[in-house]
Design an enzyme around this catalytic site. Structure first.
Site, PDB file in Angstrom:
ATOM      1  N   THR A  71       0.791  -1.233   0.000  1.00 20.38           N
ATOM      2  CA  THR A  71       0.000   0.000   0.000  1.00 20.38           C
ATOM      3  C   THR A  71       0.825   1.285   0.000  1.00 20.38           C
ATOM      4  O   THR A  71       0.622   2.157  -0.841  1.00 20.38           O
ATOM      5  CB  THR A  71      -0.952  -0.013   1.213  1.00 20.38           C
ATOM      6  OG1 THR A  71      -1.801  -1.154   1.082  1.00 20.38           O
ATOM      7  CG2 THR A  71      -1.794   1.240   1.280  1.00 20.38           C
ATOM      8  N   ASP A 152      -4.144   6.116   6.965  1.00 21.85           N
ATOM      9  CA  ASP A 152      -3.313   7.327   6.988  1.00 21.85           C
ATOM     10  C   ASP A 152      -2.354   7.379   5.797  1.00 21.85           C
ATOM     11  O   ASP A 152      -2.280   8.369   5.077  1.00 21.85           O
ATOM     12  CB  ASP A 152      -2.566   7.486   8.327  1.00 21.85           C
ATOM     13  CG  ASP A 152      -1.682   6.307   8.735  1.00 21.85           C
ATOM     14  OD1 ASP A 152      -1.616   5.295   7.999  1.00 21.85           O
ATOM     15  OD2 ASP A 152      -1.037   6.402   9.805  1.00 21.85           O
ATOM     16  N   HIS A 311      -1.866  -2.029  -5.843  1.00 26.53           N
ATOM     17  CA  HIS A 311      -1.248  -3.353  -5.991  1.00 26.53           C
ATOM     18  C   HIS A 311      -2.393  -4.315  -6.234  1.00 26.53           C
ATOM     19  O   HIS A 311      -3.564  -3.930  -6.081  1.00 26.53           O
ATOM     20  CB  HIS A 311      -0.459  -3.776  -4.741  1.00 26.53           C
ATOM     21  CG  HIS A 311      -1.248  -3.638  -3.474  1.00 26.53           C
ATOM     22  ND1 HIS A 311      -2.245  -4.518  -3.110  1.00 26.53           N
ATOM     23  CD2 HIS A 311      -1.234  -2.669  -2.515  1.00 26.53           C
ATOM     24  CE1 HIS A 311      -2.789  -4.124  -1.983  1.00 26.53           C
ATOM     25  NE2 HIS A 311      -2.223  -2.991  -1.599  1.00 26.53           N
TER      26      HIS A 311
HETATM   27 ZN   LIG Z   1      -2.937  -1.508  -0.520  1.00 29.13          ZN
END
Ligand SMILES: [Zn+2]
Length: 504
Positions: A71, A152, A311
């Site tokens: 991420t 966040d 991803h």
């Molecule tokens: Zn991710």
């Protein structure tokens, strides 16, 4: 004849003119969204995806060119165009040699959370800038840049350093929160939004055979792994559009939105589950709601929309095995244990592993220095040990990557692109395709293989020619392309190219 030639040259130039500068850029990430979610469910899309896939420029072979495909790295690539080697965002977590501790990509103890208790987050570990930063640099800060997500890192990293605000969801309180990095206090419209208890309305909500619990911490966590996690982010994004008057102030503004529900659902149930299908269909409707709100506020004709995934994800090993496909699980301790016992046997007792994360092992270099061992010897020994672990596909040491070794094929180049000299691990390892680290159920991502690195890239807006584009591109191409459309400098770490083939 000369005249005709000049005309032809002029015409071909016109054909490649960049789109007119928009009033608003809406940059969307679907967290853990594989390219095949645009094809497998295509016949059932009626709304937002239908619009994107018919009115947008759809890049069918967009890849991440780094590992780990996680991420923080996907979100930092999105609007910087940089690889982790350059951006410094080498994972969701890493062992920071300067601070001598485990850090997260955006954790920042020098800041405080606003809207909840605790340490805040900031983009200070991101070494390069974003499209939004360049937009603000070019017009003395008049443009507004805002990031929104459940997570966040997914709100902060696309928005950049000069952002006017990044907001994410706090599972302790059910509030949208931010950090003192951006301002001393939450804007009034955020406080007002939180006062409506935006998450509480989902208590008892059902999807497939799942039902959300009563309002409280359990609900706020459960929302994330349900389609309602995307809903609450979309509502917040609509509020941000109105409250911040985005696209209505005579300059170009940028709103980056990351929808995380696919990720939580995909981790739990896998890409071929009914749950993933359901979240995708609901995202179809959700995106259309967002597009309608943008249209009402600014006009979609004045907006450039870009969408990607940060991803993909591997199938659950069990579902693969049931289909006679390869795959399996490696216990999380297998890697650290193999390295620890090999180094203890060769160099003596001591805690030799400082951290083992997605595909990366950090060694205790302080201990090596104390005992006067050459770190390169430690790394070689650790790599040899890992090569002996079943289903370890490849191993690279920091020394090999420093000398550029190992870049012989696409997989090797992705490892090299993921290696930052200062923050990079001592040893990188890859597992066989379809193998994941983790016991129990569910699945994960991070590998250099297609199921993890192939995502959609779709641009939509005036001057962008709708259609399917099959030439292979990198997600890193998004940032320089936006910079071209916005007529601003290319972000500092970008390694991408301008996708001018989609310009009308
Ligand atoms: Zn991710």
């Amino acid at each position: 004849m000369k005249k005709l030639l000049l005309c032809l040259v002029a015409a071909s130039c016109l054909l490649l003119a960049a789109p007119p500068k928009p009033k608003l850029v809406v940059a969307i990430v679907l967290d853990q969204f594989r390219y095949d979610y645009t094809t497998r469910f295509r016949g059932e899309y009626r709304a937002g995806f239908e619009r994107l896939l018919t009115k947008g420029a759809v890049f069918t072979d967009a890849r991440y060119i780094h590992i780990p495909t996680v991420t923080a790295v996907g979100h930092s690539t999105f609007l910087t165009g940089a690889t982790p080697a350059i951006s410094g965002i080498v994972g969701n977590d890493w062992f920071d040699r300067d601070e001598k501790k485990h850090v997260t990509s955006v954790g920042d103890a020098a800041t405080k959370l606003l809207g909840a208790e605790g340490d805040g987050s900031s983009p200070r570990r991101l070494l390069v800038d974003t499209v939004g930063d360049e937009l603000k640099l070019a017009d003395a800060g008049s443009s507004r840049v805002i990031g929104v997500s459940l997570k966040d890192r997914a709100a902060i990293l696309p928005a950049g350093h000069m952002a006017d605000g990044a907001y994410w969801f706090d599972t302790g309180t059910g509030n949208f929160v931010s950090s003192t990095f951006y301002f001393a206090d939450l804007p009034g419209w955020v406080k007002a939004f939180n006062a409506t208890r935006p998450a509480d309305q989902y208590q008892g909500s059902a999807w497939l055979n799942h039902t959300l619990p009563a309002a409280g911490r359990a609900l706020y966590s459960a929302i994330e792994a349900s389609p309602f996690g995307n809903d609450v982010v979309e509502r917040f994004a609509e509020r941000a559009l109105e409250a911040e008057q985005l696209g209505k102030r005579g300059v170009t503004d940028l709103l980056a939105i990351s929808f995380s529900a696919h990720d939580y659902v995909g981790h739990a149930y896998g890409p071929y589950s009914p749950e993933e299908h359901e979240v995708s269909l609901r995202a179809d409707a959700l995106l259309e709601r967002l597009f309608q709100a943008i249209d009402k506020q600014v006009g979609l004709e004045n907006t450039v929309v870009v969408l990607t995934g940060d991803h993909g994800v591997a199938p659950t090993p069990e579902s693969n095995i049931a289909k006679k496909m390869p795959g399996g699980r490696l216990a999380p301790t297998a890697i650290a244990n193999a390295v620890q016992s090999a180094l203890a046997a060769k160099f003596g007792e001591g805690a030799w592993v400082s951290g083992a994360w997605e595909l990366e092992v950090y060694l205790n270099l302080e201990l090596a220095a104390q005992k006067r061992f050459d770190p390169a010897d430690l790394r070689r020994e650790a790599a040899a040990a890992l090569r002996g672990v079943a289903h370890v596909f490849r191993v690279y040491t920091k020394d090999q990557l420093l000398s550029g070794e190992g870049a012989a094929d696409d997989v090797g180049r992705r490892v090299l692109n993921g290696f930052n000299q200062r923050r990079g691990a001592d040893v990188f390892y890859l597992l066989d395709p379809y193998w994941i680290v983790g016991t129990g159920t569910g699945t994960t991502h991070g590998s250099p293989f297609g199921y993890d690195n192939h995502v959609p890239v779709i641009f939509m807006g005036r001057g962008i020619r709708a259609g399917y584009y099959d030439r292979s591109i990198a997600v890193n191409d998004i940032a320089p392309t936006l910079a071209r459309i916005l007529e601003v400098e290319t972000p500092s770490g970008s390694v991408g190219r301008i996708l001018s083939e989609m310009f009308e």
